[in-house]
Design an enzyme around this catalytic site. Structure first.
Site, short mmCIF file in Angstrom:
data_model
loop_
_atom_site.label_atom_id
_atom_site.label_comp_id
_atom_site.label_asym_id
_atom_site.label_seq_id
_atom_site.Cartn_x
_atom_site.Cartn_y
_atom_site.Cartn_z
N GLU A 255 10.12 1.13 5.53
CA GLU A 255 9.95 0.83 4.10
C GLU A 255 10.15 2.10 3.28
OE1 GLU A 255 6.84 -2.77 4.20
OE2 GLU A 255 5.84 -0.86 4.46
N CYS B 66 0.44 -7.27 0.09
CA CYS B 66 0.21 -6.15 -0.84
C CYS B 66 0.83 -6.41 -2.22
CB CYS B 66 0.76 -4.86 -0.25
SG CYS B 66 2.44 -5.00 0.37
O1 FUB Z 1 0.28 -0.13 3.99
C1 FUB Z 1 -0.22 -0.84 2.87
C2 FUB Z 1 0.92 -1.53 2.16
O2 FUB Z 1 1.53 -2.48 3.03
C3 FUB Z 1 2.04 -0.63 1.75
O3 FUB Z 1 1.85 0.01 0.53
C4 FUB Z 1 3.19 -1.57 1.72
O4 FUB Z 1 4.42 -0.91 1.74
C5 FUB Z 1 2.94 -2.43 2.92
O5 FUB Z 1 3.45 -1.82 4.06
ZN ZN Z 2 3.95 -4.63 -1.38
#
Ligand code: FUB
Ligand code: ZN
Length: 682
Positions: free
Chosen positions: A361, A454
């Site tokens: 990501e 999230c």
């Molecule tokens: O790790 C917490 C949240 O979940 C991150 O900010 C997002 O990218 C997702 O991976």
């Molecule tokens: Zn998110």
């Protein structure tokens, strides 16, 4: 329990109203201390009352936010809190609280499930600030606040994953455990709740946890050690940090809310402790993504560019900007400017989306911005807005609000469906005609909630607090960074006299913005500043005196004069359709063009084209006429752009209709593309 909040100003009334505090301090996520070292301060009152954003915020308030508790219940987040409440009662009584294996009782796949609840509480609180009379929402907030409070351990600790499933592992998995990340979201929710309602139940919970965190991680830890791992910090490497930044910005806000300096200091410790390869030491290689993933490869002050997991990087930089604002740390500010420039110039999509790579990501290399494999997580767009707004306040420069605008109207807003109850996690700029969904591939289809949820509550909190991002003030006057129908006022105490304006506009569909000055200092000149967006090639302005300077100065149109209440400025921004060329270093879209109009990026979607037309067959003809037409019947009312392209297979002309990118994926499944190959004269 000792009183942990000695310097918190007493709350005068337990039955708060939004207006009780609104005149003196912004009801939004950033409430600067009076001595903060910033060029600008957020407006003291900000209300969006009509137009584009009011409609989107209405859906947020009436669909997205109300459904939150039910989604959180279904996903097991609330059950985790109830279970933790039970286990914390037990742990007070039991001689061996960690003796039983309760791992099976935890619901959800991630240790950070609680953060979804905290983000929802933050969103709902900002919504209550806007609509204090919403009794149904207020009751739901009270219910969830009380649930969170009962889950808190006697020492202040609160993260149900470790309370319920792994009490023996507390603070021992800082790389992946998200304990300080969840604490950060809890603190932000608590600050929002306190600001919006005047109630301090959640703030007390957050203060207890923050105080405990300070005792474990602070430089003068009361446990006699220097950090969670108990090691000496003199080498600059020890002490603990969280694998996911977030606590930093939250602690600065807690300092702002309470005046307690220890929270600012702790935020500084967490920020500067990072970048020394602390994380994943001793972790098996399969779970170690390398230090850049969590920005532990170089200190913020030395990093040349943004890297690693995008949300982690941008929450960290938002927190570092908060620090620079409150401390006046010039060296830190210079690093932040450098990092922001590197991100905006080399690692940001046309839509404002960031974090190109699915793997991790993460940010890719400079100009690694593939449209079809764009990850561009909705949360990363949100984090970018949060960071850029802080940079706008810190520096007073318009480039930051330019990016806020681009991101809000495009790469952020695409994250939520028009109906407010389906979401995109990943925001690509192209979906092929033959796209196939794979299990776990979240690329092209909206879903009602995610396993890793999230983004939805993050969208909710940004939309609920959006008025906060529109206007600012300084000793000289008021600045409008975004154009949204509403009313905005600066605080007389911190902006030398204060002033108030009302804005009316059909932006982004039309370029006219009418600003009426409702109040301004009677005894001196005062400056109304309007941001001229960087995309805008031409504008005109009608203001009371023609002798004013009206050219844009560093992106600001400043009109300085002795204002009388009721006087108006009419700004007309030319909204010509633009065909945008990519930077030639973005190999993935070389030879393509994108359609833009005002702040909006457009895309072709199959649903709008002639039956059977494949989008991978289409070329754009730069010389062809483009027409912008408002279609109230389409996608809730959008301005479409029509033009004539060519079909590559036979060279035949074909009509093309482009819609705003943010509105894609709201109809039947199909192809979509932002970048369109340019017709090469043959
Ligand atoms: O790790 C917490 C949240 O979940 C991150 O900010 C997002 O990218 C997702 O991976
Ligand atoms: Zn998110």
């Amino acid at each position: 329990m000792p009183d942990l909040t000695p310097s918190l100003q007493p709350t005068p009334s337990p039955q708060p109203t939004a207006t009780a505090t609104a005149a003196a301090a912004p009801l939004g996520p950033i409430r600067l201390r009076s001595h903060a070292h910033t060029a600008l301060r957020p407006a003291a009152t900000a209300r969006i009352t009509g137009g584009f954003w009011a409609a989107r915020r209405h859906i947020n308030a009436t669909v997205s936010i109300p459904q939150g508790p039910e989604r959180l219940e279904k996903a097991g987040n609330l059950a985790n809190l109830r279970t933790a409440a039970g286990s914390s009662e037990e742990s007070e009584e039991s001689e061996d609280p960690e003796g039983s294996d309760s791992a099976g009782a935890f619901s959800g796949d991630f240790p950070f499930q609680d953060s979804d609840v905290h983000k929802w509480l933050e969103a709902a609180s900002w919504q209550l600030a806007d609509d204090p009379g919403h009794s149904g929402l207020a009751a739901e907030v009270r219910r969830l606040v009380s649930l969170v409070a009962t889950a808190q351990g006697p020492d202040g600790y609160l993260q149900t994953y470790y309370q319920v499933a792994h009490p023996d592992r507390r603070w021992s998995e800082l790389d992946w455990g998200h304990e300080l990340y969840c604490a950060g979201h809890l603190i932000q929710a608590a600050v929002a709740h306190h600001r919006a309602t005047g109630r301090r139940e959640l703030l007390d919970v957050a203060l207890r946890f923050a105080t405990y965190i300070d005792s474990v991680f602070g430089t003068d830890g009361t446990d006699g050690t220097d950090g969670a791992d108990g090691t000496d910090r003199s080498d600059g490497k020890s002490g603990g940090i969280c694998g996911h930044p977030e606590i930093e910005t939250a602690l600065v806000e807690l300092y702002r809310e309470t005046g307690e300096r220890r929270f600012l200091d702790l935020a500084g410790d967490f920020t500067d402790r990072r970048g020394h390869g602390l994380l994943a030491e001793g972790v098996d290689r399969a779970r170690d993504p390398g230090p850049a993933y969590w920005q532990d490869h170089l200190p913020v002050r030395e990093a040349p560019t943004v890297t690693g997991h995008a949300v982690r990087q941008l929450y960290l930089l938002a927190g570092a900007t908060d620090l620079a604002m409150e401390t006046g740390d010039e060296a830190l500010r210079e690093s932040l400017e450098r990092l922001w420039h590197a991100m905006a110039a080399t690692k940001t999509y046309l839509t404002g989306g960031v974090g190109a790579r699915h793997e991790g990501e993460a940010f890719g290399e400079p100009f690694e911005l593939p449209p079809d494999r764009a990850y561009a997580e909705t949360c990363a767009a949100i984090a970018s807005v949060q960071w850029s707004w802080r940079m706008a306040l810190l520096t007073g420069e318009t480039r930051y609000s330019d990016l806020v605008e681009r991101t809000l109207y495009n790469g952020f807003l695409s994250g939520v469906a028009l109906d407010g109850d389906r979401w995109l996690y990943v925001n690509p700029l192209q979906v092929r005609d033959d796209h196939e969904d794979h299990p776990g591939d979240r690329t092209a289809r909206r879903t009602p909630w995610f396993r890793c949820a999230c983004c939805p509550p993050n969208v909710m909190r940004l939309l609920a607090s959006l008025p906060h991002y529109v206007a600012s003030g300084d000793a000289d006057g008021l600045q409008l960074h975004q154009y949204a129908t509403g009313s905005y006022a600066t605080d007389p105490a911190d902006t030398a006299g204060g002033g108030a304006v009302t804005v009316e506009t059909d932006y982004p569909w039309k370029g006219r913005v009418t600003v009426t000055v409702d109040a301004a200092p009677a005894d001196r000149d005062w400056t109304l500043s309007l941001r001229i967006p960087s995309w805008c090639a031409e504008f005109t302005v009608a203001a009371p005196d023609r002798q004013n300077r009206t050219e844009a100065d560093g992106g600001w149109l400043r009109i300085r004069r002795r204002w009388l209440p009721g006087e108006r400025v009419v700004l007309d921004l030319a909204l010509d359709v633009r065909l945008t060329e990519p930077d030639p270093r973005v190999d993935a879209v070389r030879g393509c063009l994108a359609i833009e109009r005002g702040p909006l990026v457009y895309c072709l979607e199959s649903a709008d084209q002639q039956a059977g037309l494949r989008l991978d067959e289409v070329t754009l003809v730069p010389a062809a006429r483009t027409v912008a037409e408002h279609r109230p019947d389409l996608l809730g009312g959008v301005t479409v752009v029509t033009t004539t392209g060519h079909r590559r297979s036979d060279g035949a002309p074909t009509p093309l209709t482009a819609v705003p990118y943010h509105a894609w994926a709201n109809r039947e499944d199909g192809a979509m593309r932002v970048w369109i190959p340019r017709e090469v004269p043959g």
